[in-house]
Motif scaffolding. Structure first.
Motif, PDB file in Angstrom:
ATOM      1  N   HIS A   1       1.192  26.233  30.222  1.00 59.14           N
ATOM      2  CA  HIS A   1       0.977  26.583  28.825  1.00 59.14           C
ATOM      3  C   HIS A   1       1.052  25.301  28.018  1.00 59.14           C
ATOM      4  N   ASP A   2       0.002  25.028  27.268  1.00 61.99           N
ATOM      5  CA  ASP A   2      -0.092  23.743  26.566  1.00 61.99           C
ATOM      6  C   ASP A   2       1.081  23.505  25.623  1.00 61.99           C
ATOM      7  N   ASP A   3       1.593  24.557  24.985  1.00 60.78           N
ATOM      8  CA  ASP A   3       2.704  24.384  24.044  1.00 60.78           C
ATOM      9  C   ASP A   3       3.982  23.914  24.728  1.00 60.78           C
ATOM     10  N   LEU A   4       4.104  24.196  26.017  1.00 61.63           N
ATOM     11  CA  LEU A   4       5.304  23.803  26.753  1.00 61.63           C
ATOM     12  C   LEU A   4       5.163  22.447  27.435  1.00 61.63           C
ATOM     13  N   MET A   5       3.965  21.902  27.421  1.00 62.81           N
ATOM     14  CA  MET A   5       3.707  20.624  28.097  1.00 62.81           C
ATOM     15  C   MET A   5       4.276  19.477  27.270  1.00 62.81           C
ATOM     16  N   PRO A   6       5.184  18.663  27.856  1.00 63.23           N
ATOM     17  CA  PRO A   6       5.750  17.539  27.100  1.00 63.23           C
ATOM     18  C   PRO A   6       4.702  16.454  26.850  1.00 63.23           C
ATOM     19  N   PRO A   7       4.766  15.803  25.684  1.00 64.78           N
ATOM     20  CA  PRO A   7       3.834  14.703  25.402  1.00 64.78           C
ATOM     21  C   PRO A   7       4.281  13.420  26.092  1.00 64.78           C
ATOM     22  N   TYR A   8       3.464  12.382  25.992  1.00 62.24           N
ATOM     23  CA  TYR A   8       3.749  11.120  26.673  1.00 62.24           C
ATOM     24  C   TYR A   8       3.205   9.971  25.847  1.00 62.24           C
ATOM     25  N   ASP A   9       3.319   8.748  26.376  1.00 64.41           N
ATOM     26  CA  ASP A   9       2.913   7.579  25.588  1.00 64.41           C
ATOM     27  C   ASP A   9       1.852   6.761  26.324  1.00 64.41           C
ATOM     28  N   GLU A  10       1.677   5.497  25.884  1.00 60.63           N
ATOM     29  CA  GLU A  10       0.600   4.636  26.397  1.00 60.63           C
ATOM     30  C   GLU A  10       0.799   4.204  27.840  1.00 60.63           C
ATOM     31  N   LYS A  11       1.984   4.448  28.407  1.00 61.94           N
ATOM     32  CA  LYS A  11       2.238   4.008  29.779  1.00 61.94           C
ATOM     33  C   LYS A  11       1.396   4.773  30.803  1.00 61.94           C
ATOM     34  N   ILE A  12       0.723   5.845  30.376  1.00 63.03           N
ATOM     35  CA  ILE A  12      -0.213   6.515  31.303  1.00 63.03           C
ATOM     36  C   ILE A  12      -1.384   5.590  31.636  1.00 63.03           C
ATOM     37  N   ASP A  13      -1.748   4.719  30.696  1.00 59.80           N
ATOM     38  CA  ASP A  13      -2.823   3.751  30.956  1.00 59.80           C
ATOM     39  C   ASP A  13      -2.385   2.718  31.999  1.00 59.80           C
ATOM     40  N   ILE A  14      -1.122   2.348  31.972  1.00 61.24           N
ATOM     41  CA  ILE A  14      -0.600   1.365  32.927  1.00 61.24           C
ATOM     42  C   ILE A  14      -0.625   1.936  34.341  1.00 61.24           C
ATOM     43  N   TRP A  15      -0.312   3.214  34.492  1.00 61.68           N
ATOM     44  CA  TRP A  15      -0.322   3.866  35.807  1.00 61.68           C
ATOM     45  C   TRP A  15      -1.686   3.742  36.491  1.00 61.68           C
ATOM     46  N   ARG A  16      -2.766   3.775  35.701  1.00 60.27           N
ATOM     47  CA  ARG A  16      -4.118   3.770  36.270  1.00 60.27           C
ATOM     48  C   ARG A  16      -4.599   2.371  36.657  1.00 60.27           C
ATOM     49  N   ILE A  17      -3.975   1.334  36.145  1.00 58.07           N
ATOM     50  CA  ILE A  17      -4.480  -0.025  36.348  1.00 58.07           C
ATOM     51  C   ILE A  17      -4.681  -0.380  37.823  1.00 58.07           C
ATOM     52  N   PRO A  18      -3.723  -0.134  38.733  1.00 56.20           N
ATOM     53  CA  PRO A  18      -3.943  -0.514  40.137  1.00 56.20           C
ATOM     54  C   PRO A  18      -5.178   0.133  40.754  1.00 56.20           C
ATOM     55  N   ASP A  19      -5.453   1.381  40.418  1.00 53.21           N
ATOM     56  CA  ASP A  19      -6.607   2.076  40.993  1.00 53.21           C
ATOM     57  C   ASP A  19      -7.920   1.491  40.487  1.00 53.21           C
ATOM     58  N   VAL A  20      -7.982   1.231  39.181  1.00 51.82           N
ATOM     59  CA  VAL A  20      -9.203   0.658  38.610  1.00 51.82           C
ATOM     60  C   VAL A  20      -9.403  -0.763  39.125  1.00 51.82           C
ATOM     61  N   SER A  21      -8.325  -1.545  39.177  1.00 50.52           N
ATOM     62  CA  SER A  21      -8.427  -2.926  39.651  1.00 50.52           C
ATOM     63  C   SER A  21      -8.844  -2.988  41.117  1.00 50.52           C
ATOM     64  N   SER A  22      -8.340  -2.074  41.921  1.00 50.33           N
ATOM     65  CA  SER A  22      -8.720  -2.056  43.335  1.00 50.33           C
ATOM     66  C   SER A  22     -10.217  -1.810  43.487  1.00 50.33           C
ATOM     67  N   PHE A  23     -10.757  -0.917  42.657  1.00 56.69           N
ATOM     68  CA  PHE A  23     -12.213  -0.694  42.678  1.00 56.69           C
ATOM     69  C   PHE A  23     -12.953  -1.957  42.282  1.00 56.69           C
ATOM     70  N   LEU A  24     -12.489  -2.619  41.232  1.00 53.40           N
ATOM     71  CA  LEU A  24     -13.172  -3.810  40.733  1.00 53.40           C
ATOM     72  C   LEU A  24     -13.106  -4.956  41.740  1.00 53.40           C
ATOM     73  N   LEU A  25     -12.003  -5.079  42.471  1.00 47.96           N
ATOM     74  CA  LEU A  25     -11.863  -6.152  43.463  1.00 47.96           C
ATOM     75  C   LEU A  25     -12.788  -5.947  44.652  1.00 47.96           C
ATOM     76  N   GLY A  26     -13.095  -4.694  44.953  1.00 47.20           N
ATOM     77  CA  GLY A  26     -14.026  -4.417  46.047  1.00 47.20           C
ATOM     78  C   GLY A  26     -13.496  -4.889  47.387  1.00 47.20           C
ATOM     79  N   HIS A  27     -14.426  -5.242  48.284  1.00 51.32           N
ATOM     80  CA  HIS A  27     -14.053  -5.640  49.651  1.00 51.32           C
ATOM     81  C   HIS A  27     -14.810  -6.902  50.057  1.00 51.32           C
ATOM     82  N   VAL A  28     -14.837  -7.870  49.174  1.00 50.06           N
ATOM     83  CA  VAL A  28     -15.453  -9.152  49.498  1.00 50.06           C
ATOM     84  C   VAL A  28     -14.406 -10.068  50.127  1.00 50.06           C
ATOM     85  N   GLU A  29     -14.857 -11.190  50.676  1.00 47.25           N
ATOM     86  CA  GLU A  29     -13.934 -12.150  51.272  1.00 47.25           C
ATOM     87  C   GLU A  29     -12.927 -12.638  50.229  1.00 47.25           C
TER      88      GLU A  29
END
Length: 350
Positions: free
Chosen positions: A269-297
């Motif tokens: 229920h959305d009314d019971l869902m606790p809010p959060y802050d900008e640190k959700i963006d930090i959680w995603r950084i490793p996943d996005v960076s891993s994609f950007l780094l790819g698999h080159v030498e």
């Protein structure tokens, strides 16, 4: 006899240098030139924090334009912009490749009126956040629900791999350039978290494909954010936090605090869902960076050196995660360390 004596005294006008000596001198000169050029070749000069196309509020400059021009008005958008073909579509808007004064531009049109608030919010963010991190706004018309921005032919980050696999871009398909792309991405997050409007959160990023679609790859292989329709504001002083949408979220890509915390016994229920802050963006950084780094030498070596900062980004406790600036500093340190290592190894081979 006198003539003979004079000819004998003339002799050669200069001494000939033995070929072996010339060869050694040539090799030494080549090594010296290579040695001096290594820093320039391997170590990128620090990027300027100022936007080279910076203009006063309400003005823009792009490409070869020498002077800043005012944002285009409704009348100018209607009469001077020629729509060519649709190149993208999302929940809020359709994007059309268009032409203005023989320049390719991107014209966005509202998809349906129910999404007009999101459309206008995105427009307001574009107007307020113009910088090197954000796509250049060229004009808008609220009456027609249209926005005109700079066109980037390489498209969104979703197409990064197929772009870098093209033969003409092989020279930038290296760990150095890919790490720089990751730094650009984190730089955007850092800018949004410290924006002129306050701390903004990239809410519409609940999976990797959606996140990648919100960023564009420029022709000089940097990253700008393009989709700003969902950027709620966090204010820690007033304890104002955010919730990204009104539906239950799932998966490992979203931060733990975005998941329903009460288990299966209690329906979401959305009314019971606790809010959060900008640190959700930090959680995603490793996943996005891993994609950007790819698999080159060399990319796995970069991942190895980024392990500690990425581990910190994945802390279950939001307050323990680093800031975007902390992550950016760590990336710069790793880039400098690895480039110094490459330079040293190359010099030892000379």
């Amino acid at each position: 006899m006198e003539k003979k004596t004079q000819e004998g005294k003339k002799g050669p006008s200069h001494r000939e240098v033995p070929p072996a000596v010339l060869l050694v001198l040539s090799m030494a000169l080549m090594n010296a030139v290579l040695y001096l050029c290594l820093d320039r070749f391997f170590i990128s000069s620090p990027q300027s924090t100022s936007d080279p196309s910076h203009c006063p509020f309400g003005y823009f400059r792009m490409g070869p334009m020498k002077n800043c021009s005012p944002w285009l008005s409704c009348e100018e958008l209607r009469t001077e912009v020629r729509q060519l073909k649709r190149v993208g579509e999302g929940a809020v808007k359709r994007v059309f490749l268009s032409e203005w004064k023989e320049r390719k531009v991107a014209l966005s049109r509202l998809t349906n009126l129910e999404m007009k608030d999101d459309f206008l919010h995105g427009l307001q963010m574009l107007k307020s956040l113009q910088s090197k991190h954000v796509v250049t706004l060229l004009g808008y018309c609220e009456d027609d629900n249209t926005i005109l921005t700079e066109y980037h032919p390489l498209g969104s980050l979703s197409h990064l791999e197929e772009t870098l696999n093209l033969s003409k871009y092989q020279h930038v398909n290296t760990w150095q350039h890919r790490l720089q792309l990751a730094m650009d991405y984190v730089g955007v997050i850092d800018y949004l978290h410290n924006s002129p409007l306050g701390t903004l959160v990239m809410c519409d990023s609940n999976d990797l494909p959606k996140t990648l679609s919100q960023y564009l790859l420029t022709s000089n292989f940097s990253i700008v954010v393009n989709d700003l329709d969902a950027l709620p504001l966090v204010n820690h002083s007033s304890r104002t936090f955010v919730k990204c949408g009104h539906r239950e979220l799932h998966g490992d890509f979203v931060a733990p605090e975005q998941l329903w915390p009460y288990g299966e016994d209690l329906p979401f229920h959305d009314d019971l869902m606790p809010p959060y802050d900008e640190k959700i963006d930090i959680w995603r950084i490793p996943d996005v960076s891993s994609f950007l780094l790819g698999h080159v030498e060399g990319s796995d070596m970069v991942r190895f050196h980024l392990f500690d900062i990425h581990k910190a980004c994945k802390s279950k406790t939001p307050a323990e995660r680093p800031t975007a600036q902390d992550v950016l500093d760590a990336y710069r340190k790793v880039l400098g360390l690895l480039q110094d290592s490459v330079v040293t190894q190359t010099r030892e081979m000379l």
